[in-house]
Design a protein around this motif. Sequence first.
Motif, mmCIF file in Angstrom:
data_model
loop_
_atom_site.group_PDB
_atom_site.id
_atom_site.type_symbol
_atom_site.label_atom_id
_atom_site.label_comp_id
_atom_site.label_asym_id
_atom_site.label_seq_id
_atom_site.Cartn_x
_atom_site.Cartn_y
_atom_site.Cartn_z
ATOM 1 N N GLU A 95 0.810 -1.211 0.000
ATOM 2 C CA GLU A 95 0.000 0.000 0.000
ATOM 3 C C GLU A 95 0.846 1.264 0.000
ATOM 4 O OE1 GLU A 95 -3.205 1.553 3.154
ATOM 5 O OE2 GLU A 95 -3.789 -0.319 2.143
ATOM 6 N N ASN A 96 2.038 1.176 0.573
ATOM 7 C CA ASN A 96 2.917 2.347 0.607
ATOM 8 C C ASN A 96 3.257 2.867 -0.778
ATOM 9 O OD1 ASN A 96 3.359 2.843 3.384
ATOM 10 N ND2 ASN A 96 5.529 3.164 2.986
ATOM 11 N N GLY A 97 3.315 1.951 -1.749
ATOM 12 C CA GLY A 97 3.704 2.357 -3.096
ATOM 13 C C GLY A 97 2.706 3.273 -3.765
ATOM 14 N N VAL A 98 1.440 3.252 -3.333
ATOM 15 C CA VAL A 98 0.428 4.133 -3.913
ATOM 16 C C VAL A 98 0.005 5.227 -2.945
ATOM 17 C CG1 VAL A 98 -0.407 2.319 -5.451
ATOM 18 C CG2 VAL A 98 -1.493 2.638 -3.217
ATOM 19 N N ASP A 99 0.630 5.271 -1.776
ATOM 20 C CA ASP A 99 0.361 6.316 -0.781
ATOM 21 C C ASP A 99 1.312 7.483 -1.061
ATOM 22 O OD1 ASP A 99 -0.033 7.933 1.391
ATOM 23 O OD2 ASP A 99 0.586 6.455 2.891
ATOM 24 N N PHE A 100 0.967 8.289 -2.058
ATOM 25 C CA PHE A 100 1.900 9.299 -2.545
ATOM 26 C C PHE A 100 2.193 10.386 -1.515
ATOM 27 C CE2 PHE A 100 -0.369 7.910 -6.533
ATOM 28 C CZ PHE A 100 0.634 7.035 -6.931
ATOM 29 N N ALA A 101 1.235 10.705 -0.664
ATOM 30 C CA ALA A 101 1.424 11.801 0.281
ATOM 31 C C ALA A 101 2.525 11.510 1.301
ATOM 32 C CB ALA A 101 0.109 12.095 1.011
ATOM 33 N N HIS A 102 2.739 10.243 1.648
ATOM 34 C CA HIS A 102 3.700 9.935 2.710
ATOM 35 C C HIS A 102 5.144 10.174 2.276
ATOM 36 C CE1 HIS A 102 5.113 6.100 0.973
ATOM 37 N NE2 HIS A 102 5.973 6.025 1.973
ATOM 38 N N PHE A 103 5.412 10.216 0.960
ATOM 39 C CA PHE A 103 6.791 10.408 0.509
ATOM 40 C C PHE A 103 7.360 11.740 0.994
ATOM 41 C CE2 PHE A 103 5.406 7.157 -2.488
ATOM 42 C CZ PHE A 103 6.495 6.310 -2.485
ATOM 43 N N PRO A 134 5.111 11.553 -8.820
ATOM 44 C CA PRO A 134 4.042 11.496 -9.820
ATOM 45 C C PRO A 134 3.292 10.172 -9.767
ATOM 46 C CG PRO A 134 6.194 11.207 -10.850
ATOM 47 C CD PRO A 134 6.449 11.602 -9.421
ATOM 48 N N GLU A 135 1.971 10.255 -9.950
ATOM 49 C CA GLU A 135 1.151 9.049 -9.865
ATOM 50 C C GLU A 135 1.384 8.109 -11.035
ATOM 51 O OE1 GLU A 135 -3.607 7.845 -9.755
ATOM 52 O OE2 GLU A 135 -2.934 9.797 -8.996
ATOM 53 N N GLY A 136 1.569 8.660 -12.235
ATOM 54 C CA GLY A 136 1.766 7.816 -13.398
ATOM 55 C C GLY A 136 0.503 7.051 -13.748
ATOM 56 N N THR A 137 0.681 5.912 -14.391
ATOM 57 C CA THR A 137 -0.450 5.089 -14.803
ATOM 58 C C THR A 137 -0.313 3.695 -14.199
ATOM 59 O OG1 THR A 137 0.712 4.402 -16.817
ATOM 60 C CG2 THR A 137 -0.718 6.347 -16.958
ATOM 61 N N ALA A 138 -1.439 3.069 -13.933
ATOM 62 C CA ALA A 138 -1.438 1.715 -13.376
ATOM 63 C C ALA A 138 -2.472 0.879 -14.114
ATOM 64 C CB ALA A 138 -1.752 1.735 -11.886
ATOM 65 N N VAL A 139 -2.113 -0.378 -14.358
ATOM 66 C CA VAL A 139 -3.002 -1.324 -15.035
ATOM 67 C C VAL A 139 -3.139 -2.559 -14.150
ATOM 68 C CG1 VAL A 139 -3.343 -2.764 -17.065
ATOM 69 C CG2 VAL A 139 -2.322 -0.493 -17.315
ATOM 70 N N TYR A 140 -4.364 -2.986 -13.912
ATOM 71 C CA TYR A 140 -4.638 -4.177 -13.105
ATOM 72 C C TYR A 140 -5.183 -5.267 -14.013
ATOM 73 C CZ TYR A 140 -4.289 -1.140 -8.994
ATOM 74 O OH TYR A 140 -3.849 -0.277 -8.028
ATOM 75 N N ASP A 141 -4.601 -6.452 -13.927
ATOM 76 C CA ASP A 141 -5.053 -7.591 -14.721
ATOM 77 C C ASP A 141 -4.972 -8.839 -13.844
ATOM 78 O OD1 ASP A 141 -5.791 -9.396 -16.640
ATOM 79 O OD2 ASP A 141 -3.915 -9.275 -17.782
#
Length: 334
Positions: A165-173, A183-190
């Motif tokens: 979860e830390n990897g998408v918790d951008f505020a904590h950086f 930057p959030e960038g793009t993510a694809v879930y499959d």
Amino acid sequence: MPQVERFPMGIPSGWFCIGYCDEFERGDIHAVHYFGRDLVVFRNDEGEMGLLDAYCPHLGAHLGHGGTIEGDSIRCPFHGWAFRPDGFCTKIPYGKIFPPRLKREPLAESYPVVERNGVVWAWYHPHGQKPHYEVMTHDEFTEDGWADPVRRIWRFASNPQEIAENGVDFAHFEFVHKMDAVPEGTAVYDKHIRKSEAHGHRQITLEDGSTKEIESSVFTVQNGAGQKFTRLKGVVELSMMVLATPIEKDDVELRFTFTHPPVEPGSPEEKAVEQAIAGTCGQTGVEGDIPIWHNKIHRANPFLCDGDGPILRLRRYFEQFYVDDEQPSLAAAE
């Protein structure tokens, strides 16, 4: 007021690291504890890795304490019963008649094991279901032309989902790692795979005091709950495996394994690589996160704002790795 349960989720299913391939010579036996279970991991005389329930199905002796390797099997120290990596009994040294059942089915509980990327991977499912996806191969850890891996390991009170979860918790950086906005960038879930990619620019200060802007990128692929690979490009090029293995539902072993294109020993490039690894592991990296992970609880229904990152989307992705009564509480609606 009742005690708050730190983590409502159980132990996720999937492929998890239980060590590195070069840590196990032929004939080696190790008593280990993962997935809330006492286990024994061994390499037989034929070079095959095995992971079994630690306690002999005959009369309960621990195979990892006094057991020995004989041919393709591990031999119990109590009565000499022997078991292959697939759990089948191969020998009862004093028995005159080999029980027919032992020819038909495995007696010891076994776990699927594969060796890939220099890692020994074990498949865990609470109901013993067979693997329904494979361990990914990463060229950086299997092909020539890359530096010898650099390894780090930590153990603390948390679980694979909290770490991911830390990897998408951008505020904590900014607040934990004192970094600029990520930057959030793009993510694809499959299904069991999550891929993300982000690009940006960084200002670096050169030795003469001037600054230079360089392009940077981060590519990540998560393959289930236990396998994560990240490639970072910027001042240096660095590839890393993030290997989170549950010991208990609230106790985790975390390994980082790094490699990079070869650099000249003693060169500025080597120093930059060492600094990048130290930064990823130290207080500006995971060692800044660990005290928080070790002491926090999981909020199943968190209060979030628009700058928090796609935390709930990642939680929905992780739900697939929990089985039956190990299903976590539903995340709050977005």
